[in-house]
Write a protein that holds these residues in place. Sequence first.
Motif, mmCIF file in Angstrom:
data_model
loop_
_atom_site.group_PDB
_atom_site.id
_atom_site.type_symbol
_atom_site.label_atom_id
_atom_site.label_comp_id
_atom_site.label_asym_id
_atom_site.label_seq_id
_atom_site.Cartn_x
_atom_site.Cartn_y
_atom_site.Cartn_z
ATOM 1 N N THR A 155 -4.818 1.660 -4.938
ATOM 2 C CA THR A 155 -3.476 2.094 -5.344
ATOM 3 C C THR A 155 -3.175 1.727 -6.795
ATOM 4 O OG1 THR A 155 -2.270 0.086 -4.652
ATOM 5 C CG2 THR A 155 -2.640 1.782 -2.963
ATOM 6 N N ILE A 158 0.845 -1.201 0.000
ATOM 7 C CA ILE A 158 0.000 0.000 0.000
ATOM 8 C C ILE A 158 0.877 1.246 0.000
ATOM 9 C CG2 ILE A 158 -1.623 1.358 1.385
ATOM 10 C CD1 ILE A 158 -2.821 -1.428 2.263
ATOM 11 N N VAL A 172 -5.837 -1.821 -1.258
ATOM 12 C CA VAL A 172 -4.798 -2.097 -2.255
ATOM 13 C C VAL A 172 -5.308 -1.758 -3.658
ATOM 14 C CG1 VAL A 172 -3.416 -3.904 -3.352
ATOM 15 C CG2 VAL A 172 -3.549 -3.780 -0.870
#
Length: 146
Positions: free
Chosen positions: A87, A46, A84
Amino acid sequence: MTGNLIVLENSIHPKIPNYSELAFYLKVIKTSGSIEKLKKITQIVIHRNSIEPVWMNEEIPMGLSIVFALAFHDKRYIFDFVTVLRTFDLNHEVYESFFIELLLNKWKICDQTLFLLAARSGSLSGQWGIEGYDIPKLNTVQKIRF
């Protein structure tokens, strides 16, 4: 290196290879003590992807297989899965929508999958959005709660 690929005995989805990095993490998660290590790697991913996204290969962003394995193992990690995914550049998806489909099929409608669907319809809409999913109906208790 032996050159031997780790292969899933049974494919989890017809569009996802059963010999990928995912196969490794789906096997690792079953070993004692692995969850804490995978959670730590997820936090590193992350942070790293928030600076500059990194790809494991041309189809798999760094961390996708790890966090999916966690979420597939235990639905409480769906929140990490969403973090996640945020991102990634979801306008260039390859397996992400299939992973979401697998989580919905496995966990049905619950707090975690509702969070995932809400994110997918907004901040994670990306290339596909929620149009292609067979979204289960809420039961009476869930309708009252939500």
